[in-house]
Design a protein around this motif. Structure first.
Motif, PDB file in Angstrom:
ATOM      1  N   ARG A   1       0.877  -1.047   0.248  1.00  0.00           N
ATOM      2  CA  ARG A   1      -0.116  -0.084   0.000  1.00  0.00           C
ATOM      3  C   ARG A   1       0.668   1.183   0.096  1.00  0.00           C
ATOM      4  NH1 ARG A   1      -4.463  -1.758   4.552  1.00  0.00           N
ATOM      5  NH2 ARG A   1      -5.597  -3.285   3.046  1.00  0.00           N
ATOM      6  N   PHE A   2       0.502   2.100  -0.755  1.00  0.00           N
ATOM      7  CA  PHE A   2       1.295   3.307  -0.838  1.00  0.00           C
ATOM      8  C   PHE A   2       0.179   4.583  -0.867  1.00  0.00           C
ATOM      9  CE2 PHE A   2       3.164   6.974  -3.068  1.00  0.00           C
ATOM     10  CZ  PHE A   2       4.390   7.065  -2.323  1.00  0.00           C
ATOM     11  N   TYR A   3       0.480   5.457   0.274  1.00  0.00           N
ATOM     12  CA  TYR A   3      -0.628   6.580   0.666  1.00  0.00           C
ATOM     13  C   TYR A   3       0.256   7.867   0.154  1.00  0.00           C
ATOM     14  CZ  TYR A   3      -3.588   9.744   3.163  1.00  0.00           C
ATOM     15  OH  TYR A   3      -4.593  10.801   3.278  1.00  0.00           O
ATOM     16  N   ILE A   4      -0.155   8.978  -0.787  1.00  0.00           N
ATOM     17  CA  ILE A   4       0.456  10.088  -0.779  1.00  0.00           C
ATOM     18  C   ILE A   4      -0.676  11.363  -0.699  1.00  0.00           C
ATOM     19  CG2 ILE A   4       0.045   9.656  -3.380  1.00  0.00           C
ATOM     20  CD1 ILE A   4       3.016  11.361  -3.574  1.00  0.00           C
ATOM     21  N   THR A   5      -0.467  12.269  -0.026  1.00  0.00           N
ATOM     22  CA  THR A   5      -1.232  13.495   0.057  1.00  0.00           C
ATOM     23  C   THR A   5      -0.432  14.664  -0.215  1.00  0.00           C
ATOM     24  OG1 THR A   5      -2.685  14.564   1.280  1.00  0.00           O
ATOM     25  CG2 THR A   5      -0.854  13.667   2.694  1.00  0.00           C
ATOM     26  N   THR A   6      -1.140  15.791  -0.601  1.00  0.00           N
ATOM     27  CA  THR A   6      -0.614  17.021  -0.787  1.00  0.00           C
ATOM     28  C   THR A   6      -1.015  17.972   0.202  1.00  0.00           C
ATOM     29  OG1 THR A   6      -2.354  17.768  -2.337  1.00  0.00           O
ATOM     30  CG2 THR A   6      -0.458  16.694  -3.415  1.00  0.00           C
ATOM     31  N   ALA A   7      -0.302  19.119   0.429  1.00  0.00           N
ATOM     32  CA  ALA A   7      -0.687  20.129   1.219  1.00  0.00           C
ATOM     33  C   ALA A   7      -2.370  20.448   0.917  1.00  0.00           C
ATOM     34  CB  ALA A   7       0.134  21.254   1.031  1.00  0.00           C
ATOM     35  N   ILE A   8      -3.154  20.998   1.646  1.00  0.00           N
ATOM     36  CA  ILE A   8      -4.489  21.458   1.290  1.00  0.00           C
ATOM     37  C   ILE A   8      -4.278  22.705   1.115  1.00  0.00           C
ATOM     38  CG2 ILE A   8      -5.958  19.560   2.351  1.00  0.00           C
ATOM     39  CD1 ILE A   8      -6.155  21.282   4.978  1.00  0.00           C
ATOM     40  N   ASP A   9      -4.965  23.266  -0.189  1.00  0.00           N
ATOM     41  CA  ASP A   9      -4.787  24.554  -0.423  1.00  0.00           C
ATOM     42  C   ASP A   9      -5.925  25.258   0.180  1.00  0.00           C
ATOM     43  OD1 ASP A   9      -2.967  23.645  -2.444  1.00  0.00           O
ATOM     44  OD2 ASP A   9      -4.573  22.916  -3.750  1.00  0.00           O
ATOM     45  N   TYR A  10      -5.464  26.629   0.605  1.00  0.00           N
ATOM     46  CA  TYR A  10      -6.505  27.571   0.830  1.00  0.00           C
ATOM     47  C   TYR A  10      -7.415  28.116  -0.116  1.00  0.00           C
ATOM     48  CZ  TYR A  10      -3.799  27.836   5.210  1.00  0.00           C
ATOM     49  OH  TYR A  10      -3.287  27.571   6.411  1.00  0.00           O
ATOM     50  N   ALA A  11      -8.555  28.140   0.144  1.00  0.00           N
ATOM     51  CA  ALA A  11      -9.715  28.576  -0.721  1.00  0.00           C
ATOM     52  C   ALA A  11     -10.146  30.142  -0.752  1.00  0.00           C
ATOM     53  CB  ALA A  11     -10.894  28.060  -0.430  1.00  0.00           C
ATOM     54  N   ASN A  12      -9.015  30.890  -0.877  1.00  0.00           N
ATOM     55  CA  ASN A  12      -9.325  32.366  -0.565  1.00  0.00           C
ATOM     56  C   ASN A  12      -8.856  32.749  -2.322  1.00  0.00           C
ATOM     57  OD1 ASN A  12      -6.558  31.671   0.020  1.00  0.00           O
ATOM     58  ND2 ASN A  12      -6.155  33.952   0.590  1.00  0.00           N
ATOM     59  N   GLY A  13      -8.296  32.035  -3.089  1.00  0.00           N
ATOM     60  CA  GLY A  13      -8.018  32.412  -4.495  1.00  0.00           C
ATOM     61  C   GLY A  13      -7.791  31.207  -5.375  1.00  0.00           C
ATOM     62  N   ASP A  14      -7.641  31.611  -6.464  1.00  0.00           N
ATOM     63  CA  ASP A  14      -7.561  30.791  -7.723  1.00  0.00           C
ATOM     64  C   ASP A  14      -6.331  29.875  -7.791  1.00  0.00           C
ATOM     65  OD1 ASP A  14     -10.297  31.531  -8.892  1.00  0.00           O
ATOM     66  OD2 ASP A  14      -9.386  32.900 -10.191  1.00  0.00           O
ATOM     67  N   PRO A  15      -6.471  28.722  -8.321  1.00  0.00           N
ATOM     68  CA  PRO A  15      -5.151  27.715  -8.368  1.00  0.00           C
ATOM     69  C   PRO A  15      -4.173  28.411  -9.280  1.00  0.00           C
ATOM     70  CG  PRO A  15      -6.951  26.824  -9.686  1.00  0.00           C
ATOM     71  CD  PRO A  15      -7.683  28.066  -9.174  1.00  0.00           C
ATOM     72  N   HIS A  16      -2.793  28.324  -8.938  1.00  0.00           N
ATOM     73  CA  HIS A  16      -1.654  28.910  -9.608  1.00  0.00           C
ATOM     74  C   HIS A  16      -0.729  28.070 -10.016  1.00  0.00           C
ATOM     75  CE1 HIS A  16       0.516  29.148  -6.072  1.00  0.00           C
ATOM     76  NE2 HIS A  16      -0.479  29.793  -5.372  1.00  0.00           N
TER      77      HIS A  16
END
Length: 105
Positions: free
Chosen positions: A3-18
């Motif tokens: 099993r391999f689990y990977i996650t990223t930082a959770i992005d703040y929802a105060n602006g658009d993706p960049h």
């Protein structure tokens, strides 16, 4: 098979993706895909942090409720990950009922 689990930082929802958001997701996606090719059981999690002062401030500036703002922003993030072909298994939002229930236990 492992099993391999990977996650990223959770992005703040105060602006658009960049580009910075994309860079992190593309890198994590490459790692997840590598492990899938190896035959590993992969779970790739990404998401958004939809709480905080900056979210409230951005919502007020846009004359929206915080929930209205994060719903709009989350949609734009999800469209970006689809456009980039990010192979995540779950997109979690901190305002989602499933997230709230998981935190309560």
């Amino acid at each position: 098979m492992s099993r391999f689990y990977i996650t990223t930082a959770i992005d703040y929802a105060n602006g658009d993706p960049h580009l910075g958001h994309a860079y992190e997701k593309i890198g994590a996606d490459a790692i997840a895909r590598y492990h899938r090719l190896r035959g590993d059981d992969v779970w790739f999690l990404i998401g958004m942090d939809e709480h905080g002062q900056k979210v409230a401030q951005a919502a007020a500036a846009a004359e929206l409720t915080p929930q209205q703002l994060v719903d709009q922003v989350a949609g734009r993030f999800e469209q970006m990950w689809a456009r980039l072909g990010i192979s995540h298994d779950q997109f979690i939002r901190t305002t989602a009922e499933a997230h709230k229930a998981g935190c309560a236990n």
